[in-house]
Design a protein around this motif. Sequence first.
Motif, PDB file in Angstrom:
ATOM      1  N   ILE A   1       0.827  -1.191   0.000  1.00  0.00           N
ATOM      2  CA  ILE A   1       0.000   0.000   0.000  1.00  0.00           C
ATOM      3  C   ILE A   1       0.870   1.254   0.000  1.00  0.00           C
ATOM      4  CG2 ILE A   1      -1.595   1.345   1.428  1.00  0.00           C
ATOM      5  CD1 ILE A   1      -2.932  -0.911  -0.173  1.00  0.00           C
ATOM      6  N   SER A   4       1.957   2.230  -3.328  1.00  0.00           N
ATOM      7  CA  SER A   4       0.890   2.464  -4.302  1.00  0.00           C
ATOM      8  C   SER A   4       0.499   3.929  -4.410  1.00  0.00           C
ATOM      9  CB  SER A   4      -0.353   1.654  -3.915  1.00  0.00           C
ATOM     10  OG  SER A   4      -0.056   0.289  -3.924  1.00  0.00           O
ATOM     11  N   GLY A  10      -9.152   0.837  -6.189  1.00  0.00           N
ATOM     12  CA  GLY A  10      -9.684  -0.393  -5.618  1.00  0.00           C
ATOM     13  C   GLY A  10     -10.761  -0.973  -6.518  1.00  0.00           C
ATOM     14  N   ILE A  12     -13.628  -3.746  -6.635  1.00  0.00           N
ATOM     15  CA  ILE A  12     -14.380  -4.578  -5.706  1.00  0.00           C
ATOM     16  C   ILE A  12     -15.554  -5.221  -6.436  1.00  0.00           C
ATOM     17  CG2 ILE A  12     -15.684  -4.623  -3.551  1.00  0.00           C
ATOM     18  CD1 ILE A  12     -13.995  -2.242  -2.625  1.00  0.00           C
ATOM     19  N   TYR A  16     -15.458 -10.759  -0.491  1.00  0.00           N
ATOM     20  CA  TYR A  16     -14.852  -9.968   0.577  1.00  0.00           C
ATOM     21  C   TYR A  16     -13.338 -10.097   0.583  1.00  0.00           C
ATOM     22  CZ  TYR A  16     -13.976  -8.087   5.242  1.00  0.00           C
ATOM     23  OH  TYR A  16     -13.499  -7.348   6.294  1.00  0.00           O
ATOM     24  N   GLY A  17     -12.862 -11.255   0.242  1.00  0.00           N
ATOM     25  CA  GLY A  17     -11.420 -11.471   0.191  1.00  0.00           C
ATOM     26  C   GLY A  17     -10.924 -12.377   1.300  1.00  0.00           C
ATOM     27  N   SER A  42     -10.594  -8.889   6.055  1.00  0.00           N
ATOM     28  CA  SER A  42      -9.851  -9.416   4.910  1.00  0.00           C
ATOM     29  C   SER A  42      -8.639  -8.531   4.664  1.00  0.00           C
ATOM     30  CB  SER A  42     -10.737  -9.444   3.661  1.00  0.00           C
ATOM     31  OG  SER A  42     -10.988  -8.136   3.195  1.00  0.00           O
ATOM     32  N   THR A  44      -7.887  -7.221   1.891  1.00  0.00           N
ATOM     33  CA  THR A  44      -8.380  -6.097   1.092  1.00  0.00           C
ATOM     34  C   THR A  44      -9.004  -5.018   1.973  1.00  0.00           C
ATOM     35  OG1 THR A  44      -8.801  -7.594  -0.746  1.00  0.00           O
ATOM     36  CG2 THR A  44      -9.909  -5.458  -0.807  1.00  0.00           C
ATOM     37  N   ALA A  45      -9.845  -5.405   2.902  1.00  0.00           N
ATOM     38  CA  ALA A  45     -10.487  -4.427   3.790  1.00  0.00           C
ATOM     39  C   ALA A  45      -9.451  -3.684   4.616  1.00  0.00           C
ATOM     40  CB  ALA A  45     -11.503  -5.121   4.693  1.00  0.00           C
ATOM     41  N   GLU A  47      -6.276  -3.204   3.821  1.00  0.00           N
ATOM     42  CA  GLU A  47      -5.532  -2.316   2.930  1.00  0.00           C
ATOM     43  C   GLU A  47      -6.311  -1.034   2.651  1.00  0.00           C
ATOM     44  OE1 GLU A  47      -2.906  -5.482   0.308  1.00  0.00           O
ATOM     45  OE2 GLU A  47      -4.931  -4.977  -0.355  1.00  0.00           O
ATOM     46  N   ILE A  48      -7.599  -1.153   2.449  1.00  0.00           N
ATOM     47  CA  ILE A  48      -8.437   0.020   2.194  1.00  0.00           C
ATOM     48  C   ILE A  48      -8.482   0.917   3.428  1.00  0.00           C
ATOM     49  CG2 ILE A  48     -10.831   0.762   1.809  1.00  0.00           C
ATOM     50  CD1 ILE A  48     -11.090  -1.751  -0.036  1.00  0.00           C
ATOM     51  N   PHE A  64     -12.625   3.917  -6.109  1.00  0.00           N
ATOM     52  CA  PHE A  64     -13.103   2.547  -5.947  1.00  0.00           C
ATOM     53  C   PHE A  64     -14.125   2.276  -7.038  1.00  0.00           C
ATOM     54  CE2 PHE A  64     -11.386   3.629  -1.878  1.00  0.00           C
ATOM     55  CZ  PHE A  64     -10.664   2.492  -1.565  1.00  0.00           C
TER      56      PHE A  64
END
Length: 167
Positions: A1, A4, A10, A12, A16-17, A42, A44-45, A47-48, A64
């Motif tokens: 991240i 990035s 993102g 989606i 959920y991951g 997750s 992903t969650a 990281e967001i 997103f």
Amino acid sequence: INRSRPFLIGLIGDRYGWVPPPERMEAAVGEVGYQTDVRDKSVTALEIEYGVLETADQRRRSFFYFRDPLPYDQMPPEIARAYSDAHNPGPAAADAARRLAVLKDRLRREMPDRVRSYHAEWDAKGQAVTGLEDWGRKVLEDLWREMDEATRPFIAAPVPTWQEPER
């Protein structure tokens, strides 16, 4: 991240991951000095949350894109479950679908001007997602607009004399 930046995109869909074991997540957040409850999140969650939602500047530079649901009823069940938690008969799938809905709602609520929806097609013969050209154009337009805004001050700046860079 952290690598990035300045822009984060993102994508989606309806999954959920991966939710790794808590000790792995604790180690990951500890490495960057981030404090949060990692239980049942997750990758992903997390990281967001870490990469975008906790940073006002990054909120202004992130987008997103939520894929509209695919025609899961037209897909073989094993493929539908690969693309959608709601179509997975596994024991954790219902909870994952609920968590995904919460994450999407949070992003829509907190970043309404940074969330886009896009449509994709399902090619039953090729067993693949297709029709992403419009989505690609949306991403390109969003990024060009952001790049134009970010570089505008440099364009308006006077051209330096040859001596200024030398100094």
